[in-house]
Design a protein around this motif. Structure first.
Motif, PDB file in Angstrom:
ATOM      1  N   VAL A 101     -25.426  10.810 127.950  1.00 53.83           N
ATOM      2  CA  VAL A 101     -25.780  10.035 126.760  1.00 53.83           C
ATOM      3  C   VAL A 101     -25.454  10.883 125.531  1.00 53.83           C
ATOM      4  N   GLU A 102     -24.717  10.268 124.627  1.00 51.31           N
ATOM      5  CA  GLU A 102     -24.303  11.028 123.435  1.00 51.31           C
ATOM      6  C   GLU A 102     -25.323  10.862 122.324  1.00 51.31           C
ATOM      7  N   ARG A 103     -25.498  11.935 121.578  1.00 49.96           N
ATOM      8  CA  ARG A 103     -26.359  11.842 120.406  1.00 49.96           C
ATOM      9  C   ARG A 103     -25.553  12.235 119.180  1.00 49.96           C
ATOM     10  N   HIS A 104     -25.588  11.369 118.210  1.00 45.71           N
ATOM     11  CA  HIS A 104     -24.955  11.675 116.916  1.00 45.71           C
ATOM     12  C   HIS A 104     -26.009  11.440 115.860  1.00 45.71           C
ATOM     13  N   GLY A 105     -26.625  12.522 115.399  1.00 47.54           N
ATOM     14  CA  GLY A 105     -27.717  12.361 114.438  1.00 47.54           C
ATOM     15  C   GLY A 105     -28.836  11.564 115.082  1.00 47.54           C
ATOM     16  N   GLU A 106     -29.197  10.455 114.470  1.00 48.85           N
ATOM     17  CA  GLU A 106     -30.280   9.639 115.027  1.00 48.85           C
ATOM     18  C   GLU A 106     -29.747   8.551 115.930  1.00 48.85           C
ATOM     19  N   LEU A 107     -28.407   8.526 116.110  1.00 51.77           N
ATOM     20  CA  LEU A 107     -27.793   7.469 116.899  1.00 51.77           C
ATOM     21  C   LEU A 107     -27.586   7.958 118.332  1.00 51.77           C
ATOM     22  N   THR A 108     -28.029   7.128 119.270  1.00 46.92           N
ATOM     23  CA  THR A 108     -27.849   7.466 120.676  1.00 46.92           C
ATOM     24  C   THR A 108     -26.906   6.451 121.296  1.00 46.92           C
ATOM     25  N   ILE A 109     -25.823   6.929 121.928  1.00 50.11           N
ATOM     26  CA  ILE A 109     -24.881   6.022 122.569  1.00 50.11           C
ATOM     27  C   ILE A 109     -24.835   6.355 124.047  1.00 50.11           C
ATOM     28  N   ASP A 110     -25.193   5.351 124.835  1.00 48.93           N
ATOM     29  CA  ASP A 110     -25.175   5.529 126.289  1.00 48.93           C
ATOM     30  C   ASP A 110     -23.940   4.834 126.826  1.00 48.93           C
ATOM     31  N   ALA A 166     -23.848   3.669 101.899  1.00 51.36           N
ATOM     32  CA  ALA A 166     -23.499   5.085 102.007  1.00 51.36           C
ATOM     33  C   ALA A 166     -23.479   5.448 103.486  1.00 51.36           C
ATOM     34  N   PRO A 167     -22.449   4.930 104.213  1.00 50.73           N
ATOM     35  CA  PRO A 167     -22.454   5.072 105.674  1.00 50.73           C
ATOM     36  C   PRO A 167     -22.269   6.532 106.117  1.00 50.73           C
ATOM     37  N   VAL A 168     -22.966   6.856 107.218  1.00 45.25           N
ATOM     38  CA  VAL A 168     -22.871   8.204 107.776  1.00 45.25           C
ATOM     39  C   VAL A 168     -22.011   8.185 109.037  1.00 45.25           C
ATOM     40  N   TYR A 169     -22.200   7.126 109.851  1.00 45.14           N
ATOM     41  CA  TYR A 169     -21.517   7.095 111.159  1.00 45.14           C
ATOM     42  C   TYR A 169     -20.105   6.523 111.050  1.00 45.14           C
ATOM     43  N   GLY A 216      -8.024   3.998 106.895  1.00 49.93           N
ATOM     44  CA  GLY A 216      -8.779   3.341 107.963  1.00 49.93           C
ATOM     45  C   GLY A 216     -10.209   3.846 108.043  1.00 49.93           C
ATOM     46  N   TYR A 217     -10.687   4.090 109.289  1.00 45.56           N
ATOM     47  CA  TYR A 217     -12.089   4.464 109.505  1.00 45.56           C
ATOM     48  C   TYR A 217     -12.190   5.686 110.408  1.00 45.56           C
ATOM     49  N   ARG A 218     -13.353   6.325 110.301  1.00 37.13           N
ATOM     50  CA  ARG A 218     -13.573   7.570 111.036  1.00 37.13           C
ATOM     51  C   ARG A 218     -15.042   7.596 111.427  1.00 37.13           C
ATOM     52  N   PHE A 219     -15.308   8.130 112.632  1.00 38.40           N
ATOM     53  CA  PHE A 219     -16.711   8.295 113.039  1.00 38.40           C
ATOM     54  C   PHE A 219     -17.169   9.675 112.602  1.00 38.40           C
ATOM     55  N   GLY A 220     -18.218   9.718 111.801  1.00 43.43           N
ATOM     56  CA  GLY A 220     -18.769  10.989 111.345  1.00 43.43           C
ATOM     57  C   GLY A 220     -17.872  11.653 110.306  1.00 43.43           C
ATOM     58  N   PRO A 221     -17.982  12.927 110.047  1.00 39.63           N
ATOM     59  CA  PRO A 221     -18.954  13.811 110.713  1.00 39.63           C
ATOM     60  C   PRO A 221     -20.385  13.504 110.282  1.00 39.63           C
ATOM     61  N   VAL A 222     -21.275  13.537 111.293  1.00 39.45           N
ATOM     62  CA  VAL A 222     -22.670  13.185 111.010  1.00 39.45           C
ATOM     63  C   VAL A 222     -23.350  14.350 110.296  1.00 39.45           C
TER      64      VAL A 222
END
Lengths: 480, 229
Positions: free
Chosen positions: B131-140, B212-215, B223-229
């Protein structure tokens, strides 16, 4: 004649009117003042001369009879003395002798002397020491008893200054010049006023006509007075109103026609959606159907797709007409875009490309795809291979050229290539495609503030050139 | 020819001919199709049939397609494909905003619709990763669940797929074109508004402040990018 007329036209109306007025005034003033001047001057001089001659002869008569036929200086002095008055001087001449005082005989012109020598009274105006002088000469005659007369050999000359007369003639001339000048100034002022009165409405009409030509159909001019210019203004207003009415009518009709096309297209969409859905079912079953139902099914399916293309194109173009087509601009790599267009239609093998690398521009990729697909598809269908796509760019715009190597387009066809439903060959009842493809391609180019043109390449083949602005200068919107 | 693999499709379309035509065509492609003539009937069928995907006409009598879409999204994460009229761009944007996963333009060729159906129905590959954790976001990635601050987040199919795609390579920039191909299986000339609308919906669900997106961060002009958190 025509050349002179053209030359006349090179002058403005104002200049021509001013010139005419001025010329008229100068000629009139010169004729009137000049004529009067000459007449008055002559009259003045004539009267002076007559009076002088009269005075001289009457005073000479008083000197008769002469005391000797061959007078000495003293007698000559006496004779001269009788004809002198306050503003003249005189000299009496007898052969070599002359009276001692008075007029210097050198002043007397030779012709006058020879005229007097022929026993005639003569006079002449000369300028002596800068002032005009009237010189009158008369021979003294001897009357014999038999009442015949003969020359005595004595000649009397008087000189009378014409300064006063000169002054009044000069005064006359000066007042003639003054009057003429004043009249000219007055005429020019009048001409200016008149030209302004004429030119202002003319200029207004010109401005109005220009506005009308630029499409300002509500333009009217103010009608002043009841002259020919007012008539012209009224005619102009009437024509403009008529034109406006006609154009409005045409616009309304065109808008109606376009709305009708848009409405029809939208109405066709729903039945067409059903038709297209079923057509594919038919198409897939066609191979299993007995002939001729199988072939019929294939035809229905194909035509349903063609009809869909036509209706889609009609809807697309009616959106351009209605001004609701919008750009979804993105930063795009052009070589990648061209490659995707060719690849998605299976044209990669049949089209030669010469694409400048790393050219990016901010544009709507789907609309550019529509343009390219139309141009390349057109070249593949109607032209001869090889079909080529060339991409160039400068800092401000990108240029894409699509060409084939066929015979090219007829000169008569070239201006109509982007017309809707234009058929280069009237015999070809229906071409592949809707007949709107190139019109839509061009609308798409214009929507990008670019353009799409066609010519024949010098070495044959139709050459379509698409130019689009790059607009990549947004500081944070540029490519990485 | 049985491409649909028995997936259940709920077709909500008021025009009987279109409805029947699409039903025939999709059935031929191997889908199990239930059709409804109105939004009300469609919502009733949705509860009864639990379809895998809804094909939804936007112009409906009674409650319109947008409202139907909103209600479907309020109740679950079924995939939704809108049927829109050509040229009605505002409809497309509005439909995507209320949660549609994709759209097709009428008149649509069944094979095009089928390709879109396949794309939205494609199962997300489950892997055995931690299970990945990115800040407060958990992705299973195994259970295909996402939680924010411990609270499960319900994501529509494309939203989940977009998040998995972006978070799979944190910090890497994905162009809209790449995302259209990988998430929607559209070609190069797909509609980039799909990506933008989906990103907006995703942010509304996983970001604290979606302005003010973080993720999911925007890289302007690319385009778009995930993070950096």
């Amino acid at each position: 004649m025509s050349r002179r007329w053209l030359h006349g036209c090179a002058w403005g109306l104002r200049a021509r009117l001013l010139f005419t007025f001025g010329l008229l005034c100068v000629v009139t003033a010169a004729a009137v003042a000049g004529g009067m001047y000459v007449q008055a001057r002559n009259a003045i001089l004539q009267r002076t001369q007559d009076a002088a001659v009269q005075a001289m002869t009457s005073s000479l008569e008083a000197a008769f009879p002469l005391r000797s036929a061959s007078p000495g200086p003293a007698e000559l002095d006496e004779i001269a003395g009788t004809v002198v008055d306050g503003n003249s001087s005189a000299v009496a001449v007898y052969h070599g002798a002359r009276s001692t005082a008075g007029l210097d005989p050198a002043v007397i012109p030779a012709e006058l002397r020879s005229a007097v020598a022929r026993s005639r009274i003569a006079w002449q105006r000369v300028v002596w020491q800068g002032s005009p002088v009237l010189i009158i000469g008369t021979p003294l005659l001897i009357v014999d008893r038999d009442r015949t007369s003969r020359a005595s050999g004595i000649e009397v000359y008087t000189a009378r200054s014409l300064l006063a007369e000169q002054r009044s003639v000069d005064g006359l001339a000066a007042s003639a010049w003054l009057t003429g000048g004043a009249a000219l100034a007055f005429a020019v002022t009048l001409a200016l006023l008149a030209t302004r009165g004429v030119l202002r409405p003319v200029r207004e009409l010109g401005r109005a006509a220009r506005l009308l030509g630029e499409g300002e159909l509500r333009t009217r001019v103010a009608v002043r007075g009841a002259d020919e210019l007012a008539d012209l203004a009224r005619t102009f207003n009437g024509t403009a109103a008529e034109l406006e009415r006609h154009v409005e009518q045409l616009r309304a009709m065109e808008a109606d026609a376009r709305r009708f096309v848009a409405d029809v297209s939208h109405e066709l969409r729903t039945p067409l959606a059903a038709l297209v859905a079923v057509a594919e079912v038919l198409d897939e079953e066609a191979t299993r159907l007995p002939e001729p139902a199988g072939r019929a099914a294939g035809l229905v399916s194909q035509e349903a797709l063609n009809l869909t293309g036509l209706v889609n194109d009609l809807i697309e173009i009616s959106r351009f007409d209605a001004g609701v087509a919008a750009l979804a601009a993105n930063e795009v790599d052009l070589a990648e875009l061209v490659g995707a267009t060719l690849q998605s239609r299976g044209w990669s093998e049949s089209v030669q490309t010469e694409l400048a690398p790393a050219v990016t521009a901010r544009l709507d990729p789907r609309r550019v795809d529509v343009i390219l697909a139309n141009l390349v598809g057109n070249a593949l269908r109607h032209g001869e291979p090889p079909v080529s796509v060339r991409l160039r760019a400068d800092p401000h715009r990108i240029v894409v050229e699509v060409r084939d190597h066929g015979p090219g387009l007829d000169d008569a066809v070239l201006p109509h290539v982007f017309d809707r439903f234009y058929k280069a060959n009237a015999a070809r009842a229906r071409s592949e495609g809707s007949g709107l493809g190139l019109a839509i391609a061009r609308e798409n180019a214009l929507l990008h503030r670019g353009d799409l043109t066609v010519t024949n390449a010098p070495d044959g083949g139709a050459l379509f050139t698409l130019r689009l602005p790059r607009r990549t200068h947004a500081p944070d919107g540029g490519p990485r | 020819m049985k491409l649909g693999g028995g997936s259940r499709v709920l077709l909500i379309e008021d025009d009987p001919a279109v409805r029947e035509g699409l039903e025939l065509a999709l059935t031929l492609h191997g889908y199990r199709v239930r059709a409804a003539a109105s939004g009300e009937k469609g919502l009733a069928l949705l509860r009864a049939e639990a379809p895998d995907v809804v094909v939804l006409d936007l112009m409906l009598p009674g409650i319109d397609g947008f409202e139907v879409c909103r209600r479907i999204r309020a109740g679950g994460e079924v995939a939704i494909i809108m049927l829109t009229a050509r040229g009605d761009d505002l409809d497309v944007v509005a439909g995507l905003e209320v949660g549609a996963d994709d759209y097709v333009v009428k008149p649509v060729q069944p094979r095009v619709l089928e390709a879109r159906l396949r794309a939205v129905l494609r199962r997300v590959g489950r892997d055995q990763a931690e299970v990945e954790r990115h800040g407060e976001l958990t992705i299973d990635r195994a259970g295909l669940t996402v939680a924010h601050d411990g609270v499960p987040v319900r994501l529509a199919p494309t939203e989940l797929r977009l998040l998995l795609e972006l978070s799979g390579t944190p910090g890497r920039v994905h162009s809209r074109q790449q995302l259209l191909e990988s998430v929607w299986e559209h070609g190069y000339f797909g509609d980039s508004r799909l990506v933008d609308a989906c990103v907006q919906r995703l942010r509304a669900k996983i970001e604290k402040d979606s302005t003010a997106p973080v993720y999911v961060q925007t890289v302007r002009g690319f385009g778009y990018r995930f993070g950096p958190v």
